[in-house]
Design a protein around this motif. Sequence first.
Motif, PDB file in Angstrom:
ATOM      1  N   ASP A 101      26.120  34.416  47.512  1.00 57.50           N
ATOM      2  CA  ASP A 101      25.494  35.603  48.095  1.00 57.50           C
ATOM      3  C   ASP A 101      26.543  36.657  48.429  1.00 57.50           C
ATOM      4  N   TRP A 102      27.725  36.193  48.812  1.00 61.12           N
ATOM      5  CA  TRP A 102      28.826  37.130  49.082  1.00 61.12           C
ATOM      6  C   TRP A 102      29.288  37.794  47.785  1.00 61.12           C
ATOM      7  N   ILE A 103      29.344  37.023  46.692  1.00 59.01           N
ATOM      8  CA  ILE A 103      29.709  37.604  45.393  1.00 59.01           C
ATOM      9  C   ILE A 103      28.661  38.638  44.980  1.00 59.01           C
ATOM     10  N   ALA A 104      27.403  38.264  45.102  1.00 53.95           N
ATOM     11  CA  ALA A 104      26.310  39.165  44.715  1.00 53.95           C
ATOM     12  C   ALA A 104      26.348  40.454  45.524  1.00 53.95           C
ATOM     13  N   SER A 105      26.620  40.337  46.820  1.00 51.18           N
ATOM     14  CA  SER A 105      26.567  41.505  47.706  1.00 51.18           C
ATOM     15  C   SER A 105      27.828  42.358  47.628  1.00 51.18           C
ATOM     16  N   ILE A 106      28.990  41.735  47.636  1.00 49.46           N
ATOM     17  CA  ILE A 106      30.250  42.495  47.634  1.00 49.46           C
ATOM     18  C   ILE A 106      30.529  43.107  46.271  1.00 49.46           C
ATOM     19  N   HIS A 107      30.219  42.355  45.202  1.00 51.66           N
ATOM     20  CA  HIS A 107      30.554  42.817  43.851  1.00 51.66           C
ATOM     21  C   HIS A 107      29.335  43.318  43.068  1.00 51.66           C
ATOM     22  N   ASN A 108      28.186  43.369  43.739  1.00 50.56           N
ATOM     23  CA  ASN A 108      26.961  43.882  43.120  1.00 50.56           C
ATOM     24  C   ASN A 108      26.675  43.180  41.791  1.00 50.56           C
ATOM     25  N   MET A 109      26.597  41.860  41.854  1.00 48.25           N
ATOM     26  CA  MET A 109      26.393  41.054  40.660  1.00 48.25           C
ATOM     27  C   MET A 109      25.149  40.181  40.807  1.00 48.25           C
ATOM     28  N   THR A 110      24.579  39.812  39.678  1.00 49.02           N
ATOM     29  CA  THR A 110      23.491  38.832  39.646  1.00 49.02           C
ATOM     30  C   THR A 110      24.112  37.465  39.389  1.00 49.02           C
ATOM     31  N   VAL A 111      23.906  36.547  40.313  1.00 48.21           N
ATOM     32  CA  VAL A 111      24.577  35.244  40.265  1.00 48.21           C
ATOM     33  C   VAL A 111      23.533  34.136  40.182  1.00 48.21           C
ATOM     34  N   LEU A 112      23.687  33.277  39.204  1.00 47.17           N
ATOM     35  CA  LEU A 112      22.806  32.122  39.015  1.00 47.17           C
ATOM     36  C   LEU A 112      23.584  30.844  39.312  1.00 47.17           C
ATOM     37  N   ASN A 113      23.086  30.059  40.246  1.00 48.16           N
ATOM     38  CA  ASN A 113      23.722  28.781  40.579  1.00 48.16           C
ATOM     39  C   ASN A 113      22.983  27.638  39.898  1.00 48.16           C
ATOM     40  N   LEU A 114      23.725  26.822  39.143  1.00 49.44           N
ATOM     41  CA  LEU A 114      23.152  25.673  38.451  1.00 49.44           C
ATOM     42  C   LEU A 114      23.649  24.379  39.078  1.00 49.44           C
ATOM     43  N   GLN A 115      22.745  23.433  39.244  1.00 49.27           N
ATOM     44  CA  GLN A 115      23.127  22.110  39.722  1.00 49.27           C
ATOM     45  C   GLN A 115      23.906  21.364  38.639  1.00 49.27           C
ATOM     46  N   ARG A 116      24.680  20.388  39.082  1.00 46.94           N
ATOM     47  CA  ARG A 116      25.377  19.539  38.112  1.00 46.94           C
ATOM     48  C   ARG A 116      24.345  18.769  37.287  1.00 46.94           C
ATOM     49  N   TYR A 117      24.637  18.594  36.004  1.00 47.65           N
ATOM     50  CA  TYR A 117      23.697  17.901  35.129  1.00 47.65           C
ATOM     51  C   TYR A 117      23.890  16.390  35.239  1.00 47.65           C
ATOM     52  N   ASN A 118      22.844  15.706  35.704  1.00 44.82           N
ATOM     53  CA  ASN A 118      22.853  14.241  35.812  1.00 44.82           C
ATOM     54  C   ASN A 118      24.116  13.706  36.499  1.00 44.82           C
TER      55      ASN A 118
END
Length: 352
Positions: A101-118
């Motif tokens: 959320d800090w990256i999205a807000s400070i750098h005005n970016m769309t950030v997608l968080n993915l869980q580790r696969y299996n």
Amino acid sequence: MRPYKKFTIIFVSIILFYAGFNFIIWKLWTEDILTDKKYYNGGLDRLGYVINSKHYRKNYDTLPKKHIENIEYDGRPVDMITIGDSFSQGAGGGRDRFYQDWIASIHNMTVLNLQRYNERSPLETAIILYNSGYLDKIKPKYLLIETVERFCAYWYGRALNFSERVSLSKLEEYYKYKTYSGKLPEVSFINTGNFKFILFYFLYKFKDRPLDSMVCVRELSKPFFSVKNSNKILFVFQDVENIPYATEKSIKLMNDNLNRFADMLAKKGIKLYFMPAVDKYNLYSDYIINNPYPRSVFFELLRPLEKKYVFIDTKAILLEYVKKGELDIYYADDTHWSWKASKAIVEVIKFE
């Protein structure tokens, strides 16, 4: 009085005493450290049955932009994908707990968080995403891999399978439902933790890790936490136990693996960022009085190596704040950093 009546009275008295004892210990101490009914539970006070180190906090957000979790993803354009361990899931709790959320807000970016696969490591997950066409579909500009320091050399300082893949449809199905759960199990006021609490309360006065507890407690030379035990540090023993994995050989191999993956990503126009989250023990180790444990050299070994990825040196960034005496860079009762750390780190990250 008949014998059976006398026996019944004694039996009931024992039951009442047992229940009363548990209830008193529960209400005075253990309910607070064993549950998250009222406030977020950091975990270290719970695992070590330690009082006076709980950092009372509730989850809330103040930032203007939020990241996207994989179950929320609707196909929109994404600037960055993050893959990591519990640090990437906001496991520290409290105010603005997600560094994304800090990256999205400070750098005005769309950030997608993915869980580790299996339950694969974050880097292995990223490799699978690369080989399976998932990254081709989303087309991010940046991919950030976060991993807590104590697992980095163990997970990445070895030969990795750079050709592993699964079907794209299987990945997409997986990420529709996969979420992170940090919810604690329900605990009754009658539980073995009440007795462990009393035992550990006395044993911690003589040992910093009684009965091979997961949690170490040591005195600090100055206060670093805004709790009653302001000059005591709680950390998981694994911080110390895994230090020997960080050798020159393993760190070089880890760096080679990261460089190789950075080259692979570059072919798709994606820049790799690697953010090892400094262990709590490592960050405060210089301030532990009569420290009997070895010092970590993970960051010191990694810094001078040639890199094709962007290295986010969380130890160097956060140590500057610790040296100034800033409180609560990490939470007193947790292995995870606070919003202060997320903000400090994200403010110095540069994006090409």
